[in-house]
Design a protein around this motif. Sequence first.
Motif, mmCIF file in Angstrom:
data_model
loop_
_atom_site.group_PDB
_atom_site.id
_atom_site.type_symbol
_atom_site.label_atom_id
_atom_site.label_comp_id
_atom_site.label_asym_id
_atom_site.label_seq_id
_atom_site.Cartn_x
_atom_site.Cartn_y
_atom_site.Cartn_z
ATOM 1 N N TYR A 72 8.433 -5.254 -9.615
ATOM 2 C CA TYR A 72 7.296 -6.261 -9.855
ATOM 3 C C TYR A 72 6.654 -7.458 -8.768
ATOM 4 O O TYR A 72 7.588 -7.894 -8.013
ATOM 5 C CB TYR A 72 7.436 -7.319 -11.076
ATOM 6 N N LYS B 221 0.857 -1.014 -0.021
ATOM 7 C CA LYS B 221 0.104 -0.045 0.054
ATOM 8 C C LYS B 221 0.843 1.249 0.073
ATOM 9 O O LYS B 221 1.971 1.130 0.602
ATOM 10 C CB LYS B 221 -0.859 0.069 1.087
ATOM 11 N N PRO C 127 11.230 -0.773 -12.817
ATOM 12 C CA PRO C 127 9.987 -0.807 -11.975
ATOM 13 C C PRO C 127 10.295 -2.130 -11.131
ATOM 14 O O PRO C 127 10.977 -2.891 -11.594
ATOM 15 C CB PRO C 127 8.797 -0.758 -12.764
ATOM 16 N N TYR D 11 5.122 -1.350 -9.887
ATOM 17 C CA TYR D 11 5.550 -0.318 -8.944
ATOM 18 C C TYR D 11 6.632 0.708 -9.405
ATOM 19 O O TYR D 11 7.700 0.061 -9.730
ATOM 20 C CB TYR D 11 5.486 -0.475 -7.339
ATOM 21 N N LYS D 12 6.535 1.916 -9.048
ATOM 22 C CA LYS D 12 7.674 2.701 -9.789
ATOM 23 C C LYS D 12 8.306 3.184 -8.420
ATOM 24 O O LYS D 12 8.416 4.065 -7.795
ATOM 25 C CB LYS D 12 6.847 4.211 -10.405
ATOM 26 N N THR D 13 9.340 2.218 -8.252
ATOM 27 C CA THR D 13 10.600 2.239 -7.160
ATOM 28 C C THR D 13 11.603 1.527 -7.480
ATOM 29 O O THR D 13 11.629 0.447 -8.338
ATOM 30 C CB THR D 13 9.810 1.741 -5.984
ATOM 31 N N GLY E 81 1.301 -7.024 -9.546
ATOM 32 C CA GLY E 81 1.509 -5.537 -9.574
ATOM 33 C C GLY E 81 2.744 -4.996 -10.075
ATOM 34 O O GLY E 81 3.661 -5.679 -10.115
ATOM 35 N N LYS F 258 7.303 -11.036 -3.590
ATOM 36 C CA LYS F 258 7.828 -9.644 -3.758
ATOM 37 C C LYS F 258 9.466 -9.797 -3.737
ATOM 38 O O LYS F 258 9.844 -10.780 -2.987
ATOM 39 C CB LYS F 258 7.658 -8.644 -2.575
ATOM 40 N N TRP F 259 10.367 -9.576 -4.592
ATOM 41 C CA TRP F 259 10.125 -8.728 -5.859
ATOM 42 C C TRP F 259 10.965 -9.080 -6.849
ATOM 43 O O TRP F 259 11.470 -9.991 -6.735
ATOM 44 C CB TRP F 259 10.730 -7.306 -5.625
ATOM 45 N N LEU G 286 2.215 2.880 -2.603
ATOM 46 C CA LEU G 286 3.706 2.828 -3.602
ATOM 47 C C LEU G 286 2.744 3.349 -4.905
ATOM 48 O O LEU G 286 1.603 2.996 -5.069
ATOM 49 C CB LEU G 286 4.248 1.403 -3.689
ATOM 50 N N LYS G 287 3.606 4.068 -5.711
ATOM 51 C CA LYS G 287 3.057 4.732 -6.671
ATOM 52 C C LYS G 287 3.218 3.497 -7.848
ATOM 53 O O LYS G 287 4.345 2.822 -8.174
ATOM 54 C CB LYS G 287 3.963 5.828 -7.299
ATOM 55 N N LYS G 288 2.026 3.386 -8.535
ATOM 56 C CA LYS G 288 1.894 2.311 -9.490
ATOM 57 C C LYS G 288 2.850 2.729 -10.932
ATOM 58 O O LYS G 288 2.659 4.013 -11.213
ATOM 59 C CB LYS G 288 0.590 2.081 -10.006
#
Length: 239
Positions: A211, A107, A209, A144-146, A142, A228-229, A109-111
């Motif tokens: 995943y 929760k 990114p 996410y941009k991280t 999912g 993850k991840w 995190l920017k997608k």
Amino acid sequence: MKKRNIMTSLSVAALSLSLLSGVAVSADSMSNMHDMSSMKMEKKTTKKSTKKSTMKMTKKSAKKTTAKKSTMKMTKKSSKKMNMKHSMMSGMMMDGLEMNMNSKLPKGLKKATHAKFHVGQKVTLKAKHMEGMYNAKATVAGVYKTDLYEIDFMPTNGGKMVKNHKWVVASELKAKGALKAGKKVTVLADHMYDMKGAKGKIVKVHKGPAYVVTFKDTKTKMVMKNHKWLTQQELKAIK
């Protein structure tokens, strides 16, 4: 004549006494021989009995030793089976620690909107983070941009240092200052048990990114939900 008769009588008496003495001596000799024979027989019988007793004891000891070894083998084999069964029932392992099978999507995190793979896409995993992962079929859960971080950390259960664990993201690390290689951190991730709260350091930084995938382990056939991840390079599209 009387003298001669007396002398004859004395001679006969002496002869009789001599014969009687001989018979007595012979009887004693026979008795002694019998006693010696009996002693020899007793010794022989005792030796045989001792030998038989020793053989019985040896066989009994050998039987006990064999039974003990057999029991030990069975115990080790049973223990191994039980450990395998426990691992299968409790979950999958990664870096020597049990995976958290109830992992949820992160929760806050920017997608990622321009990633190569999208949510719901079928892919093949090319990573080897754990047994049963390589070439496993998966679904992207999912994106996410991280950035992702490879870390070393000491499990909270006091076990051996986990080296080069892949991966965690920035929100799963606590540290002072910028996150970079060599930085000491506290792990906040709970991908595996005894990971959260562990002390460690960053080994490598990988551009996102990041995943999250759901896949079926090729070894155990168990389904790992929301693992993850993985990096983009560790996924391959299914044509």
